[in-house]
Design a protein around this motif. Sequence first.
Motif, short mmCIF file in Angstrom:
data_model
loop_
_atom_site.label_atom_id
_atom_site.label_comp_id
_atom_site.label_asym_id
_atom_site.label_seq_id
_atom_site.Cartn_x
_atom_site.Cartn_y
_atom_site.Cartn_z
N ARG A 180 0.83 -1.14 -0.19
CA ARG A 180 0.03 0.04 -0.12
C ARG A 180 1.07 1.22 -0.03
O ARG A 180 0.57 2.25 -0.76
CB ARG A 180 -0.74 0.02 1.34
N ASN A 181 1.97 1.01 0.54
CA ASN A 181 2.69 2.51 0.67
C ASN A 181 3.47 2.50 -0.71
O ASN A 181 3.52 3.88 -1.02
CB ASN A 181 4.02 2.02 1.64
N ARG A 184 0.94 4.09 -3.02
CA ARG A 184 0.86 5.48 -2.64
C ARG A 184 1.86 6.37 -3.34
O ARG A 184 1.54 7.66 -3.66
CB ARG A 184 0.61 5.56 -1.13
N ALA A 205 -4.78 4.02 -0.40
CA ALA A 205 -3.47 4.49 -0.58
C ALA A 205 -3.41 5.36 -2.03
O ALA A 205 -2.85 6.33 -2.01
CB ALA A 205 -2.87 3.15 -0.61
N GLU A 208 -4.85 8.79 -1.62
CA GLU A 208 -4.19 9.54 -0.95
C GLU A 208 -2.89 10.14 -1.65
O GLU A 208 -2.39 11.12 -1.50
CB GLU A 208 -3.86 8.80 0.12
N GLY A 209 -2.49 9.16 -2.53
CA GLY A 209 -1.33 9.36 -3.17
C GLY A 209 -1.29 10.27 -4.68
O GLY A 209 -0.45 10.44 -5.14
#
Length: 353
Positions: A180-181, A184, A205, A208-209
């Motif tokens: 998920r990081n 993002r 994610a 948000e990214g």
Amino acid sequence: MSGVPKRILSMNRCQSDVSQHVVLQPPETSPLCLKCRPLNERRSTMNPDALATLHAHLLTALATPPTETRRLFHGRGRCWPGLEQLTVDWLQGVVLVALFKEPEAAHLDALKQLLVQFEWAQSGAHTVALQHRYLPQSTTEWLVGDAINELTITEGGLRYLIDLGKKQNSGLFLDMRYGRNWVREQAQGLRVLNLFAYTCGFSVAAIEGGAGHVVNLDMARGALSRGRDNHRLNGHDLSRVTFLGHDLFKSWAKVIHSGPYDLVIIDPPSFQKGSFLLTKDYQRVLRRLPDLLTPQGTVLACMNDPAFGEDFLIDGVTREAPGLRFVERLENPPEFPDIDRQSGLKALVFRQG
């Protein structure tokens, strides 16, 4: 947000008469690969020594409690004999212990006693639940505190609503944190297709990214509804998110029509009765990638079946979508040690060109 490590760095190797095995280094221990252990250890069951190990591990893990949701103990990686069927998750004040195989009655009683008597209050925990994943309904016992049906947790500053005590899975797979990081960090301006979206963790994610739009597809409409909740929790503009509650294999035209996509995420279950069989159906998805991607499109292909290593995905992409090249395998979070790198979660990046 800090960068995500891209490859597994901490490894050691153990020798046997048969072969050499890659072993992840778990916290504060150096286990041998199961194939290198004596036969009686390979068949280990929960016992007083194992429970003492669990107690010590929890004391260390909670000396400084995590500020966000994390796995505290991952026995499923087979690094601690007698605890291979047990995990412990920190859900920010709630501790969820999952048992995947029924231990002997005396050892189950001893485990419950350990969990009831542990000094949870010093860590800020107020509730302890024991989930019996080996039972048909994954029955949950509330050992400390009152029963909780829903809980909002955080990961990477993002909020997710999870279920406790009602379903086998809570709604967020913690081992996919680095995945998920990565999404993002990559998502700015992209059009994203999230296949087998479940509760839309990847979608949250991506938006948000800075993703331009995300299309989520999952045949479980209840899970997609929870995905909407997760986006709302984070104040996201839902006009940038599409939710398709369809069977993928009956909806290719709709999915293709909504493309092309700069990023396609594939994160299916290993087996879902009547809808997905890993060994047959993953190839059917890979075969469609050329129709889904932009000329410079990227794929994040995931798999969490311990019976298959990363070559299953690499060979499948080479065969079914030869225009894609393998770029890298994302590292798994350090709280998920495994004696065999190929048994743990596989999250592989491929790119057109």
